[in-house]
Motif scaffolding. Structure first.
Motif, PDB file in Angstrom:
ATOM      1  N   TYR A  81       0.839  -1.216   0.000  1.00 16.95           N
ATOM      2  CA  TYR A  81       0.000   0.000   0.000  1.00 16.95           C
ATOM      3  C   TYR A  81       0.866   1.255   0.000  1.00 16.95           C
ATOM      4  CZ  TYR A  81      -4.730  -1.934   0.322  1.00 16.95           C
ATOM      5  OH  TYR A  81      -5.937  -2.552   0.031  1.00 16.95           O
TER       6      TYR A  81
ATOM      7  N   PHE B  69     -11.227  -1.161 -13.685  1.00 14.50           N
ATOM      8  CA  PHE B  69     -11.693  -1.286 -12.300  1.00 14.50           C
ATOM      9  C   PHE B  69     -10.510  -1.236 -11.317  1.00 14.50           C
ATOM     10  CE2 PHE B  69     -13.100  -3.616  -8.520  1.00 14.50           C
ATOM     11  CZ  PHE B  69     -14.280  -2.947  -8.242  1.00 14.50           C
TER      12      PHE B  69
ATOM     13  N   ASP C  71       0.660 -12.428  -8.885  1.00 15.07           N
ATOM     14  CA  ASP C  71       0.404 -12.561 -10.326  1.00 15.07           C
ATOM     15  C   ASP C  71       1.559 -11.990 -11.153  1.00 15.07           C
ATOM     16  OD1 ASP C  71      -2.133 -13.619  -9.820  1.00 15.07           O
ATOM     17  OD2 ASP C  71      -3.202 -11.753 -10.213  1.00 15.07           O
TER      18      ASP C  71
ATOM     19  N   TRP D 254      -8.748 -11.620   3.803  1.00 18.50           N
ATOM     20  CA  TRP D 254      -9.955 -11.022   3.232  1.00 18.50           C
ATOM     21  C   TRP D 254     -10.589 -12.045   2.308  1.00 18.50           C
ATOM     22  CZ3 TRP D 254      -8.266  -5.381   1.473  1.00 18.50           C
ATOM     23  CH2 TRP D 254      -8.138  -4.570   2.610  1.00 18.50           C
TER      24      TRP D 254
ATOM     25  N   GLY E  62     -10.063  -8.041  -6.170  1.00 16.34           N
ATOM     26  CA  GLY E  62     -10.396  -6.711  -5.665  1.00 16.34           C
ATOM     27  C   GLY E  62     -11.862  -6.358  -5.861  1.00 16.34           C
TER      28      GLY E  62
ATOM     29  N   PRO F  55      -1.439  -3.849  -8.779  1.00 16.78           N
ATOM     30  CA  PRO F  55      -1.647  -5.303  -8.772  1.00 16.78           C
ATOM     31  C   PRO F  55      -2.232  -5.859 -10.065  1.00 16.78           C
ATOM     32  CG  PRO F  55      -3.465  -4.243  -7.641  1.00 16.78           C
ATOM     33  CD  PRO F  55      -2.557  -3.130  -8.127  1.00 16.78           C
ATOM     34  N   VAL F  56      -2.471  -5.027 -11.041  1.00 19.49           N
ATOM     35  CA  VAL F  56      -3.200  -5.467 -12.237  1.00 19.49           C
ATOM     36  C   VAL F  56      -2.225  -5.884 -13.334  1.00 19.49           C
ATOM     37  CG1 VAL F  56      -4.913  -4.866 -13.973  1.00 19.49           C
ATOM     38  CG2 VAL F  56      -5.128  -3.956 -11.639  1.00 19.49           C
TER      39      VAL F  56
ATOM     40  N   ALA G  82      -5.950 -10.706  -9.724  1.00 19.24           N
ATOM     41  CA  ALA G  82      -6.067  -9.687  -8.679  1.00 19.24           C
ATOM     42  C   ALA G  82      -7.214  -8.710  -8.940  1.00 19.24           C
ATOM     43  CB  ALA G  82      -4.750  -8.925  -8.536  1.00 19.24           C
ATOM     44  N   ILE G  83      -7.434  -8.340 -10.190  1.00 20.16           N
ATOM     45  CA  ILE G  83      -8.486  -7.353 -10.465  1.00 20.16           C
ATOM     46  C   ILE G  83      -9.853  -7.907 -10.058  1.00 20.16           C
ATOM     47  CG2 ILE G  83      -9.000  -8.029 -12.870  1.00 20.16           C
ATOM     48  CD1 ILE G  83      -8.992  -4.987 -13.561  1.00 20.16           C
TER      49      ILE G  83
ATOM     50  N   ALA H 150      -6.415  -8.078  -2.637  1.00 22.43           N
ATOM     51  CA  ALA H 150      -6.120  -8.020  -4.077  1.00 22.43           C
ATOM     52  C   ALA H 150      -4.731  -7.464  -4.363  1.00 22.43           C
ATOM     53  CB  ALA H 150      -7.182  -7.177  -4.789  1.00 22.43           C
ATOM     54  N   ILE H 151      -4.292  -6.478  -3.597  1.00 27.22           N
ATOM     55  CA  ILE H 151      -2.991  -5.873  -3.887  1.00 27.22           C
ATOM     56  C   ILE H 151      -1.874  -6.908  -3.734  1.00 27.22           C
ATOM     57  CG2 ILE H 151      -2.445  -5.010  -1.558  1.00 27.22           C
ATOM     58  CD1 ILE H 151      -1.543  -2.349  -2.916  1.00 27.22           C
TER      59      ILE H 151
ATOM     60  N   PRO I 150      -8.911  -2.405  -8.094  1.00 31.29           N
ATOM     61  CA  PRO I 150      -9.111  -3.536  -7.173  1.00 31.29           C
ATOM     62  C   PRO I 150      -8.570  -3.301  -5.760  1.00 31.29           C
ATOM     63  CG  PRO I 150      -7.188  -3.956  -8.531  1.00 31.29           C
ATOM     64  CD  PRO I 150      -7.710  -2.593  -8.936  1.00 31.29           C
ATOM     65  N   VAL I 151      -8.025  -2.128  -5.497  1.00 29.37           N
ATOM     66  CA  VAL I 151      -7.328  -1.913  -4.223  1.00 29.37           C
ATOM     67  C   VAL I 151      -8.261  -1.263  -3.207  1.00 29.37           C
ATOM     68  CG1 VAL I 151      -5.349  -0.870  -3.095  1.00 29.37           C
ATOM     69  CG2 VAL I 151      -5.134  -1.726  -5.440  1.00 29.37           C
ATOM     70  N   ALA I 152      -8.751  -2.058  -2.273  1.00 28.05           N
ATOM     71  CA  ALA I 152      -9.589  -1.531  -1.194  1.00 28.05           C
ATOM     72  C   ALA I 152      -8.801  -0.523  -0.374  1.00 28.05           C
ATOM     73  CB  ALA I 152     -10.057  -2.683  -0.300  1.00 28.05           C
TER      74      ALA I 152
ATOM     75  N   LYS J 289      -2.489 -10.332  -4.053  1.00 31.19           N
ATOM     76  CA  LYS J 289      -2.682 -11.296  -5.135  1.00 31.19           C
ATOM     77  C   LYS J 289      -1.996 -10.780  -6.406  1.00 31.19           C
ATOM     78  CE  LYS J 289      -4.180 -14.983  -7.228  1.00 31.19           C
ATOM     79  NZ  LYS J 289      -4.087 -14.758  -8.663  1.00 31.19           N
ATOM     80  N   GLY J 290      -2.090  -9.490  -6.642  1.00 29.37           N
ATOM     81  CA  GLY J 290      -1.462  -8.922  -7.831  1.00 29.37           C
ATOM     82  C   GLY J 290       0.055  -8.944  -7.755  1.00 29.37           C
TER      83      GLY J 290
END
Lengths: 256, 256
Positions: A40, B44, A114, A101, B111, A46-47, B107-108, A107-108, B46-48, A110-111
């Motif tokens: 963060y 989109f 990836d 989560w 998220g 992450p995409v 990841a996307i 997600a950040i 994906p980062v909360a 997971k990316g």
């Protein structure tokens, strides 16, 4: 040891942050070199996408894993990926620090997996996987907090067995890459904990990390346990009841 | 039916895209209303994070799920989240279309789950979960492609059993939210398939979707199967051997 901690929490005053700080301090006191990727704080993207490569082998249509393979050979990852790859390959121990989560990593994070666990270096390239994986010789551990109580993650618990929930991470991401998997450190139901319980978790985590070099990895099947049909050889399967329960059983109990 | 398909692939000419197009066309022909969230095309996020709410209940330190709860009550999600929540609550069937990356969703898409499956509406708020979840009465299905062969995802396979790999998504995300889970549609080892095999997959998917209203959901335990200790009641556990294998068994075979 060189330790890489990848941290994924949006709040700098979170309990996850306290666990991170505890790890940095404790591992440093033990003489280890610690590198932190605070996703963060870094604004990590992450995409996974077409802009992850400075040159493309197949420019017409993106085949992400094949572009990774070429970029692994030519060093043509964009800098934010290459920097993380360098950290990953330099580490002896990888720790992922995150809040659980939706039964997985944010997600950040997971990316980060990836984009950084790339074809060619981490797996692939003539059969690198599991005990032949690109990260073999290294170890890895999940350290996470939950919103649930330990009984909920037993085999008869509401959410299902902890190591089944984590299968995609521990067997999937870690195991497939060749990382030896240390049992996770779990901070249970943190939102219901008081100051004393949180302090006890930090103490327990510090104590765990002081002995981390002596920790035994969770059992895992080497590639040679599988036949040419990708199934466990009969003589192996006969001593692995249920869903490789022999492998999961030693670590299904909560840490605290 | 109202069908929401959430699509996560970076390449518009991918086989995942062909599966998406097949679903849109086939479901439309059946008279269903289809809405697509094409996450890559939408860009989109994906980062909360803290900017997901137009007002904060606890501005000093981000407690994401507690802010979700308040935003659920006050309608104070930022527009990109609220729009997806509206689509989700309007659907009778949710399909996630994606390539399986590292044993999970890209990841996307993770998220999208992190930010859209919100506390207060989807779960929580006095015990909404599983058959009491906020999305009860709806159904959901994973539709994904793999880089592996079916035998690798059998219980004795190299990667582990398919429904164990998918546990965090099918039992975790879907089940916890109250969604009834339909068996997944899987396009195996797509990078090794030829045109004829891909066409056969598209035909099989169309055929599956034409009968989707009659599909039976995978078995799942209702909350009432669990005692006050969050464990399966003894009389239930005795007929659920191993890791709820009774629940997983009917769907462990590949679709094609």
């Amino acid at each position: 040891m060189n330790v890489l901690i990848v941290h994924a929490h949006p709040e700098p005053r979170s309990f996850n942050r306290a666990l991170l700080d505890t790890a940095v301090r404790t591992l440093g006191e033990q003489g280890h070199q610690v590198v932190v990727s605070d996703l963060y704080a870094m604004g990590f993207n992450p995409v996974a996408g077409p802009d992850d490569f400075s040159e493309r082998r197949f420019p017409d249509a993106l085949q992400y894993d094949r572009e990774q393979k070429q970029a692994s050979q030519r060093g043509s990852f964009v800098p934010d990926i290459q920097q993380e790859i360098d950290k990953l390959l330099a580490c002896d121990l990888l720790i992922l620090q995150f809040p659980l989560w939706w039964f997985s990593v944010p997600a950040i994070l997971k990316g980060w997996i990836d984009r950084v666990f790339v074809n060619g270096l981490v797996y692939g390239a003539g059969g690198k996987r599991f005990d032949q994986g690109g990260l073999r010789g290294r170890r890895a551990m999940l350290s996470f907090t939950t919103g649930c109580f330990p009984a909920m993650m037993d085999s008869d618990g509401l959410l299902g067995e902890r190591d089944v929930i984590l299968w995609h991470l521990q067997h999937g991401v870690f195991g497939y890459s060749g990382l030896q998997v240390l049992p996770p450190f779990v901070g249970w139901a943190i939102q219901y904990s008081d100051e004393a319980q949180r302090a006890a978790y930090l103490d327990a985590y510090a104590q765990r990390l002081r002995g981390i070099e002596g920790d035994s990895p969770m059992p895992a099947h080497p590639l040679s346990d599988f036949g040419p049909d990708w199934r466990l050889r009969p003589e192996v399967a006969s001593r692995t009841a249920g869903h490789r329960r022999a492998a999961a059983a030693p670590t299904t109990r909560p840490d605290l």
